[in-house]
Design an enzyme around this catalytic site. Structure first.
Site, PDB file in Angstrom:
ATOM      1  N   GLU A  88     -93.973 -23.342 108.534  1.00 47.92           N
ATOM      2  CA  GLU A  88     -93.707 -24.199 109.702  1.00 47.92           C
ATOM      3  C   GLU A  88     -94.133 -23.407 110.927  1.00 47.92           C
ATOM      4  O   GLU A  88     -93.518 -22.377 111.256  1.00 47.92           O
ATOM      5  CB  GLU A  88     -92.224 -24.564 109.777  1.00 47.92           C
ATOM      6  CG  GLU A  88     -91.817 -25.643 108.792  1.00 47.92           C
ATOM      7  CD  GLU A  88     -92.590 -26.941 108.952  1.00 47.92           C
ATOM      8  OE1 GLU A  88     -93.114 -27.222 110.059  1.00 47.92           O
ATOM      9  OE2 GLU A  88     -92.703 -27.677 107.969  1.00 47.92           O
ATOM     10  N   CYS A 119     -90.773 -24.607 119.156  1.00 46.51           N
ATOM     11  CA  CYS A 119     -92.086 -24.909 118.565  1.00 46.51           C
ATOM     12  C   CYS A 119     -92.545 -26.318 118.928  1.00 46.51           C
ATOM     13  O   CYS A 119     -93.733 -26.562 119.099  1.00 46.51           O
ATOM     14  CB  CYS A 119     -92.081 -24.697 117.057  1.00 46.51           C
ATOM     15  SG  CYS A 119     -90.825 -25.656 116.217  1.00 46.51           S
TER      16      CYS A 119
END
Ligand code: ADP
Length: 461
Positions: A233, A267
């Protein structure tokens, strides 16, 4: 002072003051190998417990997290500068998720039976073996938990390396889990990138990683040698598209909140805002008024809206990006210079007239910057600009035209899209980094299954 990334020790620094919290020895190659060997030896018995019993054992983790929530929140704030209230909310949110997720894992991994004439096939889901969990610092409790819970529940044992910026928070999480599971089902190693690289190269079967795209690529390269399984990820450069017919107050709130939250170190932060030209002036005013309220300060102080950046290195990256954007013609509306005094603070910063060719339109900022650009109002241009990135984590669109919102959302190349709201799937949906924002998924049925491989066993009936 900078954070030392040596093999021998981590200098664990408080980013609000620059003071040393602890010096922590890093695991070298022999220690990493020994940790993996211990996890490997513990794996068959853990797998043999069965899915239901493993989930019952792991349910205790939620109690452990709840008992130590205040201590964990204090640690997270000291180690990475997060607001104390945000740290507590993160812990509470992920504590609830542990319980919900264990039920979801049981659903995801339950054996399935398929029948044809004269034959029955059972599809069972096998653990990979030993999983290396390598995690970042920005959500120092949430990011580890979203890997550790499903990986362990699936019957894998885990060697966990928390980020070198939050080693004590990582250690506390490991202790909470270790108090529930048999010995060596979860083994902790401390260290920075070198230790992480050793772990990926060691005798493990899978890597569950959350972190930067560059590190993700390095992990994939190393893992390719033995075709180790991966869930990566990674980062993003998420766009927010605002058409002139949108609720501009709601769009400005989304732009500011999600560019500045956690000091921009998220993120799926909003990193690029594209506003239709005709609404650019009022939108900029709204954004400036909101951003002016985001006071930076120590995460323990009640009136702080943002803590410091995690490290001097991280702040230097943000400074360099903003400075070069201004040199290249962006207009500095607010912020943009480091305050005096200790701590790696950077003020809420608003840039306008940011052009497509500027570096800040492409490189992940990971800092408290609202970056405003304009577009001509056409859907075509909005989609082109939104997708003008190798990343594909999140995207957001605000418009008063429901059909247009749906059309633009359908064409945005991102794992999660928000229409007239900030992105974020309902519980049960996976977290998806499309394109270069990830490889594999976390969460939801699809995510949990990645910690296993499907095996079919057939017999005549
Ligand atoms: P960030 O810049 O957000 O800290 P990184 O990708 O550098 O993101 O770090 C995320 C995690 O990956 C941390 O635990 C870090 O120690 C680890 N790491 C860094 N480099 C490597 C590597 N080459 N191999 C494995 N893990 C690594």
């Amino acid at each position: 002072m900078t954070t030392t990334r040596s093999m021998t020790s981590i200098q664990n620094l408080n980013p609000s003051t620059g003071e040393l919290i602890a010096e922590i020895p890093c695991a070298g190659p022999d220690e990493v190998r020994a940790a993996v060997a211990r996890a490997r030896a513990a794996q068959p018995a853990w797998e043999a417990l069965g899915l239901e019993e493993r989930c019952r054992v792991l349910a205790g983790v939620a109690d452990g997290l709840a008992e130590r929530a205040d201590e964990l929140a204090d640690l997270a704030t000291r180690e990475m500068g997060k607001l104390r209230g945000d740290a507590k909310s993160e812990i509470q949110g992920f504590t609830k998720m542990v319980t919900a997720e264990l039920e979801e894992v049981q659903e995801a991994l339950a054996p399935q039976t398929f029948k044809t004439k004269g034959n029955e096939t059972q599809l069972v889901r096998m653990p990979h073996g030993v999983v290396a969990a390598i995690t970042p610092w920005n959500f120092p409790v949430g990011m580890p938990l979203q890997i550790l819970g499903p990986a362990l529940a699936a019957g894998n044992t885990v060697v966990f390396k928390p980020s070198e910026h939050v080693p004590l928070t990582g250690q506390a999480i490991a202790e909470i889990i270790q108090a529930c599971v048999p010995e060596d089902v979860l083994v902790l190693v401390h260290g920075a990138g070198e230790t992480g690289a050793e772990l990926v190269a060691a005798d493990i079967d899978m890597v569950g990683f959350v972190g930067s795209r560059d590190t993700g690529k390095r992990i994939m390269e190393s893992a390719s040698k033995e075709l180790k399984r991966l869930v990566l990820e990674l980062g993003g450069k998420d766009p927010l598209v605002v058409f002139a017919d949108a609720d501009l107050d709601a769009a400005a709130d989304c732009a500011v909140r999600h560019s500045l939250r956690n000091t921009g170190q998220v993120c799926c932060a909003v990193e690029r805002v594209y506003i239709e030209e005709s609404a650019a002036a009022p939108f900029e005013e709204k954004v400036s008024a909101l951003a002016a309220k985001w006071k930076h300060g120590d995460g323990f102080e009640e009136d702080s809206k943002m803590g410091p950046l995690v490290s001097e290195e991280q702040r230097a990256k943000v400074v360099a990006q903003v400075d070069s954007a201004v040199e290249e013609g962006a207009r500095l509306v607010m912020g943009g210079s480091c305050p005096d005094g200790p701590g790696w603070y950077y003020p809420a910063t608003v840039l306008a007239d940011v052009a497509e060719e500027q570096r800040i339109s492409h490189d992940e900022t990971f800092g408290p910057v609202v970056s405003l650009s304009t577009f001509d109002g056409s859907e075509e241009e909005a989609v082109r600009l939104a997708n003008d990135t190798p990343y594909g984590l999140g995207a957001n669109v605000f418009t008063g035209d429901t059909d247009r919102g749906a059309r633009v959302a359908a064409r945005m190349q991102a794992g999660q899209v928000g229409i007239n709201q900030y992105l974020g799937g309902a519980p049960g949906t996976p977290w998806v980094g499309a394109r270069q924002s990830g490889f594999g998924f976390l969460g939801g049925i699809e995510g949990h299954r990645q910690f296993t491989w499907p095996k079919s066993i057939s017999k005549p009936v």
